[in-house]
Design an enzyme around this catalytic site. Structure first.
Site, PDB file in Angstrom:
ATOM      1  N   LYS A  85       0.833  -1.207   0.000  1.00  0.00           N
ATOM      2  CA  LYS A  85       0.000   0.000   0.000  1.00  0.00           C
ATOM      3  C   LYS A  85       0.873   1.264   0.000  1.00  0.00           C
ATOM      4  O   LYS A  85       2.082   1.195   0.240  1.00  0.00           O
ATOM      5  CB  LYS A  85      -0.932  -0.039   1.221  1.00  0.00           C
ATOM      6  CG  LYS A  85      -1.939  -1.202   1.184  1.00  0.00           C
ATOM      7  CD  LYS A  85      -2.901  -1.141   2.366  1.00  0.00           C
ATOM      8  CE  LYS A  85      -3.905  -2.289   2.302  1.00  0.00           C
ATOM      9  NZ  LYS A  85      -4.914  -2.196   3.392  1.00  0.00           N
ATOM     10  N   PHE A 124     -15.318   3.311   7.043  1.00  0.00           N
ATOM     11  CA  PHE A 124     -13.948   3.605   6.616  1.00  0.00           C
ATOM     12  C   PHE A 124     -13.782   3.662   5.095  1.00  0.00           C
ATOM     13  O   PHE A 124     -12.678   3.871   4.597  1.00  0.00           O
ATOM     14  CB  PHE A 124     -12.958   2.590   7.223  1.00  0.00           C
ATOM     15  CG  PHE A 124     -13.237   1.147   6.887  1.00  0.00           C
ATOM     16  CD1 PHE A 124     -12.759   0.594   5.694  1.00  0.00           C
ATOM     17  CD2 PHE A 124     -13.951   0.327   7.758  1.00  0.00           C
ATOM     18  CE1 PHE A 124     -12.997  -0.733   5.368  1.00  0.00           C
ATOM     19  CE2 PHE A 124     -14.192  -1.008   7.442  1.00  0.00           C
ATOM     20  CZ  PHE A 124     -13.713  -1.526   6.242  1.00  0.00           C
ATOM     21  N   THR A 159      -5.913  -7.209  10.417  1.00  0.00           N
ATOM     22  CA  THR A 159      -6.121  -5.857   9.873  1.00  0.00           C
ATOM     23  C   THR A 159      -5.551  -4.804  10.830  1.00  0.00           C
ATOM     24  O   THR A 159      -4.836  -3.902  10.412  1.00  0.00           O
ATOM     25  CB  THR A 159      -7.639  -5.585   9.702  1.00  0.00           C
ATOM     26  OG1 THR A 159      -8.219  -6.695   9.007  1.00  0.00           O
ATOM     27  CG2 THR A 159      -7.892  -4.303   8.942  1.00  0.00           C
ATOM     28  N   ASN A 208      -1.862  -0.014   6.858  1.00  0.00           N
ATOM     29  CA  ASN A 208      -1.366  -1.298   7.361  1.00  0.00           C
ATOM     30  C   ASN A 208      -0.508  -2.041   6.333  1.00  0.00           C
ATOM     31  O   ASN A 208      -0.434  -3.266   6.342  1.00  0.00           O
ATOM     32  CB  ASN A 208      -2.530  -2.151   7.895  1.00  0.00           C
ATOM     33  CG  ASN A 208      -3.623  -2.372   6.862  1.00  0.00           C
ATOM     34  OD1 ASN A 208      -3.444  -2.048   5.684  1.00  0.00           O
ATOM     35  ND2 ASN A 208      -4.723  -2.944   7.283  1.00  0.00           N
ATOM     36  N   HIS A 222      -2.037  -5.476   1.453  1.00  0.00           N
ATOM     37  CA  HIS A 222      -3.365  -6.025   1.189  1.00  0.00           C
ATOM     38  C   HIS A 222      -3.207  -7.455   0.691  1.00  0.00           C
ATOM     39  O   HIS A 222      -2.250  -7.759  -0.015  1.00  0.00           O
ATOM     40  CB  HIS A 222      -4.098  -5.222   0.103  1.00  0.00           C
ATOM     41  CG  HIS A 222      -5.249  -5.970  -0.507  1.00  0.00           C
ATOM     42  ND1 HIS A 222      -6.469  -6.027   0.108  1.00  0.00           N
ATOM     43  CD2 HIS A 222      -5.336  -6.754  -1.608  1.00  0.00           C
ATOM     44  CE1 HIS A 222      -7.271  -6.811  -0.627  1.00  0.00           C
ATOM     45  NE2 HIS A 222      -6.603  -7.258  -1.671  1.00  0.00           N
TER      46      HIS A 222
HETATM   47  P1  ATP Z   1      -7.097  -5.799   3.032  1.00  0.00           P
HETATM   48  O1  ATP Z   1      -8.436  -6.009   2.366  1.00  0.00           O
HETATM   49  O2  ATP Z   1      -6.495  -4.449   2.750  1.00  0.00           O
HETATM   50  O3  ATP Z   1      -6.170  -6.927   2.795  1.00  0.00           O
HETATM   51  P2  ATP Z   1      -8.183  -6.774   5.483  1.00  0.00           P
HETATM   52  O4  ATP Z   1      -8.828  -7.822   4.635  1.00  0.00           O
HETATM   53  O5  ATP Z   1      -7.344  -7.192   6.631  1.00  0.00           O
HETATM   54  O6  ATP Z   1      -7.314  -5.795   4.605  1.00  0.00           O
HETATM   55  P3  ATP Z   1     -10.675  -5.341   5.409  1.00  0.00           P
HETATM   56  O7  ATP Z   1     -11.718  -5.522   6.441  1.00  0.00           O
HETATM   57  O8  ATP Z   1     -10.858  -5.963   4.059  1.00  0.00           O
HETATM   58  O9  ATP Z   1      -9.280  -5.781   6.043  1.00  0.00           O
HETATM   59  O10 ATP Z   1     -10.468  -3.764   5.238  1.00  0.00           O
HETATM   60  C1  ATP Z   1      -9.819  -3.230   4.093  1.00  0.00           C
HETATM   61  C2  ATP Z   1      -8.896  -2.118   4.529  1.00  0.00           C
HETATM   62  O11 ATP Z   1      -9.670  -1.024   4.997  1.00  0.00           O
HETATM   63  C3  ATP Z   1      -7.975  -2.461   5.692  1.00  0.00           C
HETATM   64  O12 ATP Z   1      -6.813  -3.144   5.340  1.00  0.00           O
HETATM   65  C4  ATP Z   1      -7.651  -1.082   6.235  1.00  0.00           C
HETATM   66  O13 ATP Z   1      -6.679  -0.427   5.405  1.00  0.00           O
HETATM   67  C5  ATP Z   1      -8.994  -0.401   6.105  1.00  0.00           C
HETATM   68  N1  ATP Z   1      -9.812  -0.598   7.314  1.00  0.00           N
HETATM   69  C6  ATP Z   1     -10.477  -1.713   7.687  1.00  0.00           C
HETATM   70  N2  ATP Z   1     -11.111  -1.547   8.855  1.00  0.00           N
HETATM   71  C7  ATP Z   1     -10.835  -0.277   9.227  1.00  0.00           C
HETATM   72  C8  ATP Z   1     -11.199   0.539  10.347  1.00  0.00           C
HETATM   73  N3  ATP Z   1     -11.974   0.056  11.316  1.00  0.00           N
HETATM   74  N4  ATP Z   1     -10.715   1.787  10.385  1.00  0.00           N
HETATM   75  C9  ATP Z   1      -9.937   2.283   9.404  1.00  0.00           C
HETATM   76  N5  ATP Z   1      -9.560   1.576   8.318  1.00  0.00           N
HETATM   77  C10 ATP Z   1      -9.997   0.325   8.226  1.00  0.00           C
HETATM   78 MG    MG Z   2      -9.931  -7.316   2.876  1.00  0.00          MG
END
Ligand code: ATP
Ligand code: MG
Length: 140
Positions: free
Chosen positions: A10, A58, A92, A113, A116
């Site tokens: 990212k 978010f 996450t 974070n 992805h």
């Molecule tokens: P990714 O899809 O990026 O691999 P993930 O599957 O662990 O991450 P998701 O629930 O799909 O998490 O959320 C997508 C992205 O949105 C997260 O990686 C983070 O960057 C952001 N995100 C998720 N939850 C939150 C939150 N509560 N507050 C802020 N940002 C969030």
């Molecule tokens: Mg995800």
């Protein structure tokens, strides 16, 4: 089962010079890279990419973040690679991520974070097609 998954370093990972560190972890875990490029998403492209999160609190912020700078996008291939890469990334929220995971080691924020990874075969297919055409994927 042989699978493919989409990995993104990212904008925070790229701007903090963590490209090499993340790729080193992928290689150490034996996750094979079969496609890789650097791109910068527009806001519209980020909204399309994360459309499964449309309506969540978010969504606006994460799509601003994902379009704020360049990302490195990769396709990883291997046995059970979707789950293996998710495990290597960690939770996450980096505060809940296990010791030894990429997010535990490098992430600074629940949103910023570093990486992805696709979370299912169906989403992996959608995400791979979002970024790559067949000519861009190497056979190893
Ligand atoms: P990714 O899809 O990026 O691999 P993930 O599957 O662990 O991450 P998701 O629930 O799909 O998490 O959320 C997508 C992205 O949105 C997260 O990686 C983070 O960057 C952001 N995100 C998720 N939850 C939150 C939150 N509560 N507050 C802020 N940002 C969030
Ligand atoms: Mg995800």
């Amino acid at each position: 089962m042989e699978e493919r998954t989409l990995s993104i370093i990212k904008p925070d990972g790229v701007s903090r010079n963590l490209i090499g560190a993340v790729i080193k972890r992928l290689e150490e875990e034996g996750l094979n890279i079969v496609a890789m490029k650097m791109i910068r998403m527009t806001k519209e492209q980020a909204k399309e990419f994360y459309k499964i999160h449309e309506g969540k609190p978010f969504y606006e912020s994460v799509t601003d973040f994902m379009s704020s700078g360049p990302c490195v996008v990769m396709i990883l291939e291997g046995e059970n690679v979707i789950q293996r890469y998710r495990k290597l990334m960690g939770a996450t929220n980096y505060k809940e991520a296990e010791e030894g995971t990429i997010r535990r080691e490098f992430a600074t924020d629940i949103e910023k974070n570093v990486v992805h990874g696709s979370d299912s075969e169906e989403n992996a297919r959608f995400e791979i097609n979002h970024f790559f055409n067949a000519l861009e994927i190497a056979v190893r």
